[in-house]
Design an enzyme around this catalytic site. Structure first.
Site, PDB file in Angstrom:
ATOM      1  CB  SER A 144      -7.452   2.793   5.538  1.00  7.60           C
ATOM      2  OG  SER A 144      -8.746   2.224   5.633  1.00  7.60           O
ATOM      3  CE1 TYR A 157      -6.165  -1.643   2.123  1.00  4.29           C
ATOM      4  CE2 TYR A 157      -7.794  -1.283   3.846  1.00  4.29           C
ATOM      5  CZ  TYR A 157      -7.090  -0.822   2.751  1.00  4.29           C
ATOM      6  OH  TYR A 157      -7.297   0.470   2.293  1.00  4.29           O
ATOM      7  CE  LYS A 161      -4.196   1.377   3.044  1.00  5.54           C
ATOM      8  NZ  LYS A 161      -3.446   2.321   2.190  1.00  5.54           N
TER       9      LYS A 161
HETATM   10  N1  LIG Z   1     -11.575   3.342  -1.696  1.00  5.16           N
HETATM   11  C1  LIG Z   1     -11.660   3.264  -0.381  1.00  5.16           C
HETATM   12  O1  LIG Z   1     -12.767   3.051   0.175  1.00  5.16           O
HETATM   13  C2  LIG Z   1     -10.435   3.461   0.469  1.00  5.16           C
HETATM   14  C3  LIG Z   1     -10.626   3.588   1.861  1.00  5.16           C
HETATM   15  C4  LIG Z   1      -9.520   3.773   2.675  1.00  5.16           C
HETATM   16  C5  LIG Z   1      -8.262   3.833   2.126  1.00  5.16           C
HETATM   17  N2  LIG Z   1      -8.100   3.690   0.781  1.00  5.16           N
HETATM   18  C6  LIG Z   1      -6.737   3.760   0.266  1.00  5.16           C
HETATM   19  O2  LIG Z   1      -6.656   4.818  -0.654  1.00  5.16           O
HETATM   20  C7  LIG Z   1      -5.642   4.544  -1.616  1.00  5.16           C
HETATM   21  C8  LIG Z   1      -6.208   4.709  -3.007  1.00  5.16           C
HETATM   22  O3  LIG Z   1      -7.292   3.807  -3.127  1.00  5.16           O
HETATM   23  P1  LIG Z   1      -8.384   3.899  -4.296  1.00  5.16           P
HETATM   24  O4  LIG Z   1      -9.671   3.503  -3.695  1.00  5.16           O
HETATM   25  O5  LIG Z   1      -8.258   5.191  -5.024  1.00  5.16           O
HETATM   26  O6  LIG Z   1      -7.875   2.673  -5.195  1.00  5.16           O
HETATM   27  P2  LIG Z   1      -7.812   2.467  -6.793  1.00  5.16           P
HETATM   28  O7  LIG Z   1      -7.662   1.002  -6.966  1.00  5.16           O
HETATM   29  O8  LIG Z   1      -8.940   3.176  -7.452  1.00  5.16           O
HETATM   30  O9  LIG Z   1      -6.440   3.196  -7.175  1.00  5.16           O
HETATM   31  C9  LIG Z   1      -5.204   2.732  -6.735  1.00  5.16           C
HETATM   32  C10 LIG Z   1      -4.137   3.098  -7.748  1.00  5.16           C
HETATM   33  O10 LIG Z   1      -2.854   2.655  -7.233  1.00  5.16           O
HETATM   34  C11 LIG Z   1      -2.129   2.082  -8.310  1.00  5.16           C
HETATM   35  N3  LIG Z   1      -1.141   1.130  -7.794  1.00  5.16           N
HETATM   36  C12 LIG Z   1      -1.380  -0.072  -7.200  1.00  5.16           C
HETATM   37  N4  LIG Z   1      -0.220  -0.670  -6.893  1.00  5.16           N
HETATM   38  C13 LIG Z   1       0.766   0.164  -7.286  1.00  5.16           C
HETATM   39  C14 LIG Z   1       2.182   0.091  -7.252  1.00  5.16           C
HETATM   40  N5  LIG Z   1       2.825  -0.982  -6.741  1.00  5.16           N
HETATM   41  N6  LIG Z   1       2.893   1.133  -7.738  1.00  5.16           N
HETATM   42  C15 LIG Z   1       2.262   2.209  -8.274  1.00  5.16           C
HETATM   43  N7  LIG Z   1       0.925   2.330  -8.339  1.00  5.16           N
HETATM   44  C16 LIG Z   1       0.193   1.307  -7.868  1.00  5.16           C
HETATM   45  C17 LIG Z   1      -3.180   1.407  -9.191  1.00  5.16           C
HETATM   46  O11 LIG Z   1      -2.704   1.204 -10.511  1.00  5.16           O
HETATM   47  C18 LIG Z   1      -4.329   2.421  -9.117  1.00  5.16           C
HETATM   48  O12 LIG Z   1      -4.238   3.392 -10.142  1.00  5.16           O
HETATM   49  C19 LIG Z   1      -5.131   3.150  -1.293  1.00  5.16           C
HETATM   50  O13 LIG Z   1      -3.962   3.247  -0.514  1.00  5.16           O
HETATM   51  C20 LIG Z   1      -6.260   2.547  -0.494  1.00  5.16           C
HETATM   52  O14 LIG Z   1      -5.818   1.522   0.379  1.00  5.16           O
HETATM   53  C21 LIG Z   1      -9.155   3.511  -0.067  1.00  5.16           C
END
Ligand SMILES: NC(=O)c1ccc[n+]([C@@H]2O[C@H](COP(=O)([O-])OP(=O)(O)OC[C@H]3O[C@@H](n4cnc5c(N)ncnc54)[C@H](O)[C@@H]3O)[C@@H](O)[C@H]2O)c1
Length: 262
Positions: A144, A157, A161
């Site tokens: 991230s 968080y 990351k």
């Molecule tokens: N959305 C953002 O703005 C953003 C920004 C930077 C980084 N991220 C990172 O990107 C990644 C995906 O985020 P997103 O926004 O698509 O989130 P999201 O919540 O839409 O999807 C996350 C998925 O991970 C699954 N998950 C959670 N814990 C789990 C576990 N223990 N085992 C297996 N699956 C699990 C959930 O069921 C979900 O389907 C994450 O690592 C998040 O930290 C997101």
């Protein structure tokens, strides 16, 4: 499905039931990969696999908790058994929370670190074990911009990351001798289901007053003038999965529309 740059490759994606993982899974399949959609949420993973198959792609769904070693090991072994190998793994599953610095307790730290830190470590190790036998492989972690800058409303968080960036560098050094590259993607602000929970946290702590305000305020300094869609992450992901990125390892690529400049 037409020939693509990932034809013949098995690509596993964790967190594939939602958001960024789902967009990556769909894109990899469009480029010809056989996709293994991994998630705690099996119903969601199945939907993504069906969506991919409906347009002629190849996909399977796997229920797995990325922070449980036995679950990860048996899932990855079953994927290799079913598809013949593991070429690429996206360690993308993650959880997030908004919480002011002085409000972060041990339980909040441990909940996030268990999935975002330990989960990535376990998935890297279990994938590398199989890839070392093959003598090749690509590991791509989702970090991230919070892995590049620490944010006062997400200290724990951010720490998880930064740990993903550290594991990416350490893994690149550990596995290069086996023909395995390790890189990360650092998304900025991506419109996914994850933000629904963050929005509630913002309001709970009195940081914002109305739904959507948290994302708006966080997004003010994006040079390209808009937040990301999950699909904005898919192109860089496909590049890191493909042989086009063979000479890149240990890097954490920021994909944020121009927020954190390095
Ligand atoms: N959305 C953002 O703005 C953003 C920004 C930077 C980084 N991220 C990172 O990107 C990644 C995906 O985020 P997103 O926004 O698509 O989130 P999201 O919540 O839409 O999807 C996350 C998925 O991970 C699954 N998950 C959670 N814990 C789990 C576990 N223990 N085992 C297996 N699956 C699990 C959930 O069921 C979900 O389907 C994450 O690592 C998040 O930290 C997101």
């Amino acid at each position: 499905m037409a020939e693509g740059r990932l034809t013949g490759k098995t690509c596993a994606v964790s967190g594939a039931a939602s958001g960024i993982g789902r967009a990556i899974a769909v894109r990899l399949a469009n480029e010809g990969a056989q996709v293994a959609a991994i998630d705690l949420n099996m119903a969601g993973a199945l939907l993504v696999a069906e969506q991919i198959e409906a347009v002629g792609g190849a996909a399977s769904a796997w229920e797995c908790d990325v922070a449980q070693r036995s679950s990860v090991r048996s899932t990855l072994e079953a994927i290799v058994e079913a598809t013949g190998g593991l070429d690429v793994i996206f360690n993308n599953a993650g959880i997030a929370e908004i919480r002011p610095f002085m409000e972060v307790g041990e339980e909040h730290w441990e909940r996030l670190m268990r999935v975002n830190g330990l989960g990535v470590l376990i998935c890297m190790q279990e994938a590398a074990r199989l890839m070392i036998e093959q003598g090749r492989g690509k590991i791509v972690n989702t970090a991230s911009i919070a892995g590049k800058e620490g944010y006062d409303i997400q200290p724990h968080y951010s720490a998880t990351k930064f740990s993903v960036v550290a594991l990416t560098q350490a893994g690149a050094r550990a596995f290069a001798q086996h023909g395995i590259t390790v890189n990360a993607i650092c998304p900025g602000i991506v419109e996914t289901e994850l933000w629904e929970g963050l929005d509630e946290d913002f309001m709970h702590f009195g940081i914002t007053e109305r739904p959507g305000e948290g994302m708006e305020r966080f997004s003010e300094r994006i040079l390209l003038g808009r937040t990301a869609t999950p699909e904005d992450m898919a192109g860089p992901a496909a590049f890191l999965a493909s042989s086009d990125s063979d000479y890149i390892t240990g890097q954490s690529l920021i994909v944020d529309g121009g927020m954190v400049l390095q």
